[in-house]
Design a protein around this motif. Structure first.
Motif, PDB file in Angstrom:
ATOM      1  N   ALA A 299     -15.691  56.961 -65.514  1.00 48.63           N
ATOM      2  CA  ALA A 299     -14.006  57.625 -66.277  1.00 48.63           C
ATOM      3  C   ALA A 299     -13.782  55.868 -66.962  1.00 48.63           C
ATOM      4  O   ALA A 299     -13.933  55.804 -67.971  1.00 48.63           O
ATOM      5  CB  ALA A 299     -13.209  57.913 -65.024  1.00 48.63           C
ATOM      6  N   ASP A 300     -13.985  54.824 -65.896  1.00 48.66           N
ATOM      7  CA  ASP A 300     -13.964  53.769 -66.348  1.00 48.66           C
ATOM      8  C   ASP A 300     -14.593  52.453 -67.482  1.00 48.66           C
ATOM      9  O   ASP A 300     -14.300  52.423 -68.290  1.00 48.66           O
ATOM     10  CB  ASP A 300     -13.972  52.623 -65.262  1.00 48.66           C
ATOM     11  CG  ASP A 300     -12.848  52.952 -63.876  1.00 48.66           C
ATOM     12  OD1 ASP A 300     -11.967  53.153 -64.694  1.00 48.66           O
ATOM     13  OD2 ASP A 300     -12.861  52.465 -62.917  1.00 48.66           O
ATOM     14  N   ILE A 303     -13.753  54.497 -71.098  1.00 44.16           N
ATOM     15  CA  ILE A 303     -12.251  53.788 -71.235  1.00 44.16           C
ATOM     16  C   ILE A 303     -12.612  51.863 -71.808  1.00 44.16           C
ATOM     17  O   ILE A 303     -12.679  51.665 -72.698  1.00 44.16           O
ATOM     18  CB  ILE A 303     -11.491  54.012 -69.924  1.00 44.16           C
ATOM     19  CG1 ILE A 303     -10.976  55.507 -70.163  1.00 44.16           C
ATOM     20  CG2 ILE A 303     -10.295  53.086 -70.627  1.00 44.16           C
ATOM     21  CD1 ILE A 303     -10.153  55.386 -69.055  1.00 44.16           C
ATOM     22  N   ALA A 306     -14.681  53.366 -74.849  1.00 39.91           N
ATOM     23  CA  ALA A 306     -13.564  53.126 -75.641  1.00 39.91           C
ATOM     24  C   ALA A 306     -13.272  52.412 -76.506  1.00 39.91           C
ATOM     25  O   ALA A 306     -12.424  52.373 -77.775  1.00 39.91           O
ATOM     26  CB  ALA A 306     -13.167  54.407 -75.452  1.00 39.91           C
ATOM     27  N   TYR A 307     -12.630  51.347 -76.220  1.00 42.16           N
ATOM     28  CA  TYR A 307     -11.808  50.185 -76.489  1.00 42.16           C
ATOM     29  C   TYR A 307     -12.372  48.779 -76.954  1.00 42.16           C
ATOM     30  O   TYR A 307     -11.912  48.428 -76.653  1.00 42.16           O
ATOM     31  CB  TYR A 307     -10.600  50.386 -75.025  1.00 42.16           C
ATOM     32  CG  TYR A 307      -9.776  51.236 -75.149  1.00 42.16           C
ATOM     33  CD1 TYR A 307      -8.460  51.377 -75.979  1.00 42.16           C
ATOM     34  CD2 TYR A 307      -9.669  52.218 -74.417  1.00 42.16           C
ATOM     35  CE1 TYR A 307      -8.427  52.855 -76.439  1.00 42.16           C
ATOM     36  CE2 TYR A 307      -8.901  53.234 -74.438  1.00 42.16           C
ATOM     37  CZ  TYR A 307      -8.007  53.472 -74.879  1.00 42.16           C
ATOM     38  OH  TYR A 307      -7.318  54.584 -74.617  1.00 42.16           O
ATOM     39  N   LYS A 338     -15.418  56.634 -83.169  1.00 44.13           N
ATOM     40  CA  LYS A 338     -14.023  55.653 -82.675  1.00 44.13           C
ATOM     41  C   LYS A 338     -14.098  54.874 -83.256  1.00 44.13           C
ATOM     42  O   LYS A 338     -13.475  53.334 -83.402  1.00 44.13           O
ATOM     43  CB  LYS A 338     -13.920  55.749 -80.813  1.00 44.13           C
ATOM     44  CG  LYS A 338     -14.088  57.283 -80.227  1.00 44.13           C
ATOM     45  CD  LYS A 338     -14.086  56.761 -78.753  1.00 44.13           C
ATOM     46  CE  LYS A 338     -13.884  57.899 -77.568  1.00 44.13           C
ATOM     47  NZ  LYS A 338     -12.735  58.985 -78.589  1.00 44.13           N
ATOM     48  N   GLU A 463     -16.691  62.176 -70.665  1.00 42.96           N
ATOM     49  CA  GLU A 463     -15.377  60.955 -70.111  1.00 42.96           C
ATOM     50  C   GLU A 463     -14.597  60.516 -71.170  1.00 42.96           C
ATOM     51  O   GLU A 463     -14.051  60.927 -71.941  1.00 42.96           O
ATOM     52  CB  GLU A 463     -15.095  60.034 -69.045  1.00 42.96           C
ATOM     53  CG  GLU A 463     -15.524  60.164 -68.039  1.00 42.96           C
ATOM     54  CD  GLU A 463     -14.134  61.022 -67.212  1.00 42.96           C
ATOM     55  OE1 GLU A 463     -13.403  60.832 -68.096  1.00 42.96           O
ATOM     56  OE2 GLU A 463     -14.268  60.892 -66.101  1.00 42.96           O
ATOM     57  N   LEU A 464     -15.944  60.248 -72.700  1.00 46.18           N
ATOM     58  CA  LEU A 464     -15.346  59.932 -73.886  1.00 46.18           C
ATOM     59  C   LEU A 464     -14.994  61.192 -74.148  1.00 46.18           C
ATOM     60  O   LEU A 464     -14.302  60.626 -75.331  1.00 46.18           O
ATOM     61  CB  LEU A 464     -16.740  58.770 -74.519  1.00 46.18           C
ATOM     62  CG  LEU A 464     -16.883  57.991 -74.109  1.00 46.18           C
ATOM     63  CD1 LEU A 464     -18.799  57.633 -74.541  1.00 46.18           C
ATOM     64  CD2 LEU A 464     -16.362  57.434 -74.490  1.00 46.18           C
ATOM     65  N   GLN A 466     -13.099  63.465 -73.464  1.00 44.94           N
ATOM     66  CA  GLN A 466     -11.679  63.355 -73.347  1.00 44.94           C
ATOM     67  C   GLN A 466     -10.832  62.356 -74.054  1.00 44.94           C
ATOM     68  O   GLN A 466      -9.566  62.373 -73.962  1.00 44.94           O
ATOM     69  CB  GLN A 466     -11.337  64.288 -71.742  1.00 44.94           C
ATOM     70  CG  GLN A 466     -12.625  64.461 -71.202  1.00 44.94           C
ATOM     71  CD  GLN A 466     -12.453  65.499 -71.218  1.00 44.94           C
ATOM     72  OE1 GLN A 466     -11.163  66.351 -71.653  1.00 44.94           O
ATOM     73  NE2 GLN A 466     -13.693  66.707 -71.347  1.00 44.94           N
ATOM     74  N   LEU A 467     -11.103  61.282 -74.635  1.00 40.12           N
ATOM     75  CA  LEU A 467     -10.626  60.138 -74.858  1.00 40.12           C
ATOM     76  C   LEU A 467      -9.861  60.442 -76.128  1.00 40.12           C
ATOM     77  O   LEU A 467     -10.515  61.673 -77.037  1.00 40.12           O
ATOM     78  CB  LEU A 467     -11.225  58.802 -74.767  1.00 40.12           C
ATOM     79  CG  LEU A 467     -10.903  58.243 -73.454  1.00 40.12           C
ATOM     80  CD1 LEU A 467     -12.453  57.020 -73.293  1.00 40.12           C
ATOM     81  CD2 LEU A 467      -9.752  58.076 -72.414  1.00 40.12           C
TER      82      LEU A 467
END
Length: 467
Positions: A299-300, A303, A306-307, A338, A463-464, A466-467
């Motif tokens: 998850a980390d 994130i 993703a940013y 993204k 996880e990606l 879900q973002l």
């Protein structure tokens, strides 16, 4: 139909065959045309085989047909079933078979001509060279196969100070047998002695070479097989065999030089005895120091990427073992949606054979333009937000630049440590082929995501989403 067996017509077929070899090789320069190139080169080989069978005096048709059937039955299922992780072993094994075939052809020619009686000296020398080098390639390739398959120890296995004297002695013995045959000795024991001495030499040269040098060894043995084939072509007046052998020998030699340069190691130093034990066990020497590493979660990691503005994926043998290339491509596509730029850093000796990572990623249809060679990507790591290292060990180890006592000191590496942050996907802290710890793992900006690479990437993908 006598024109079919006319030497002029057969030579035309040979010209067509090696033209197809060359054109097929040109197509191998990119993944989009590589499959077509393989088929074109295979067609060239088919034409060469037909041309050879048309030569007057060719006999033993049933034996030839039996050989073709047996070879087809063995090779096609093997090629279809082999996993990407075992591709280096298959390349080493098939290459060795080529060298072994050349050595056996030389032996058969010796028997068929009564010990090369009445043969031109130049052709005798070419045939003896082919026997010596082909035998070395066959036995050396079998050792490489055994090390890669972990049937044999990946670590160097040698005789210490006696290694080089024994190598020299076996080489001299092979040369003595060759000189005796070229001087007119017709006893078959001289040829058997030549093949045995060169076989021992092939074993003794490759056994002391460690797993870290295996990519260079594979390309070197490939070059030797090509040279032996070209020499055999000279001995048999076979144009297609000469051209094909020279293409393989020249390309293999160039690749060997490039691979050695990528490792900052000379070819004589590699042949004299390599380093590395395969990295299959052990955690390296920490000198008793309990060193801290940062751990992270899928998850980390998701994130963090993703940013980011850009992400560089650094593939290694661990990616091949996990067969995670398709999930990596899916992850890259999600990041691309993204607006994040994703590229792949390719080290020349990442994996266990030349071009291993390129082949692996091409299998997953990763865009070729996204693959960045070491010299190009190293200048970009300073502006990279996140580097995702998947199973790459020695080729990312900063010790190659900072620790003069390290066995890989001076080897060009991917400078992922210059990235803003690094995420490493790895099963454990065990070392790579060189058998040493990777200093990158202890860098404060490095986070370790432990586990199977395929499962870890799959978790990141979820996880990606879900973002």
């Amino acid at each position: 139909m006598s024109w079919i067996q006319d030497p002029a017509f057969i030579n035309i077929l040979y010209i067509i065959s090696f033209s197809l070899f060359i054109y097929g090789l040109m197509k191998l320069t990119g993944p989009k045309t590589a499959v077509q190139g393989n088929w074109i080169a295979a067609a060239g080989m088919g034409v060469a085989v037909v041309a050879t069978l048309l030569i007057r005096g060719m006999s033993n048709w049933w034996l030839i047909a039996l050989g073709v059937v047996v070879g087809t039955v063995i090779s096609i299922p093997a090629a279809y079933k082999v996993k990407m992780t075992a591709m280096p072993q298959m390349v080493a094994l098939f290459n060795g078979l080529g060298g072994g075939a050349i050595a056996l052809i030389s032996w058969a020619q010796f028997r068929d001509t009564g010990g090369f009686a009445e043969e031109e000296l130049s052709k005798v020398i070419a045939s003896l060279f082919a026997a010596l080098v082909g035998s070395i390639s066959f036995w050396g390739s079998n050792v490489a196969f055994g090390k890669l398959q972990e049937i044999l120890p990946g670590k160097p296995v040698g005789l210490g100070r006696l290694q080089q004297p024994v190598n020299l002695l076996t080489f001299v013995a092979a040369v003595v047998c060759a000189v005796a045959i070229a001087s007119g000795q017709t006893s078959e024991w001289w040829m058997i002695g030549l093949l045995i001495a060169s076989a021992i030499l092939g074993l003794m040269v490759v056994l002391p070479i460690g797993g870290a040098d295996m990519p260079v060894v594979i390309s070197l043995l490939n070059a030797l097989t090509g040279l032996s084939a070209a020499a055999k072509g000279i001995a048999l007046d076979n144009t297609a065999l000469i051209v094909a052998g020279m293409i393989v020998g020249a390309s293999g030699s160039i690749l060997t030089s490039l691979m050695a340069k990528a490792m900052n190691r000379s070819i004589p130093a590699i042949v004299a005895g390599g380093f590395g034990g395969g990295g299959t066990s052990g955690g390296g020497d920490t000198g008793g120091e309990d060193r801290h590493v940062n751990s992270t979660s899928a998850a980390d990691a998701a994130i963090q990427m993703a940013y980011a503005g850009n992400v560089v994926v650094v593939p290694g043998y661990g990616l091949a073992v996990a067969q995670a290339q398709h999930l990596v491509k899916e992850m890259a596509e999600l990041l691309g949606e993204k607006g994040i730029t994703v590229s792949y850093a390719i080290h020349p000796v990442a994996g266990r054979m030349p071009g291993h990572m390129n082949v692996l990623l091409a299998e997953a249809d990763v865009p070729y333009e996204a693959l960045k060679e070491m010299d190009e990507i190293n200048s970009q790591f300073g502006q990279t937000d996140v580097s995702l290292v998947i199973g790459a060990n020695d080729v990312t180890n900063p010790a190659a630049e900072t620790n003069p006592d390290s066995p890989i000191y001076g080897m060009p590496i991917l400078k992922v440590n210059q990235s803003q942050s690094v995420i490493v996907l790895k099963r454990s802290m065990s070392p790579g082929f060189a058998g040493i710890e990777n200093e990158l793992y202890y860098d404060p900006k490095t986070a370790m995501l432990f586990g199977d690479a395929k499962s870890s990437v799959a978790d990141i993908v979820e996880e990606l989403k879900q973002l």
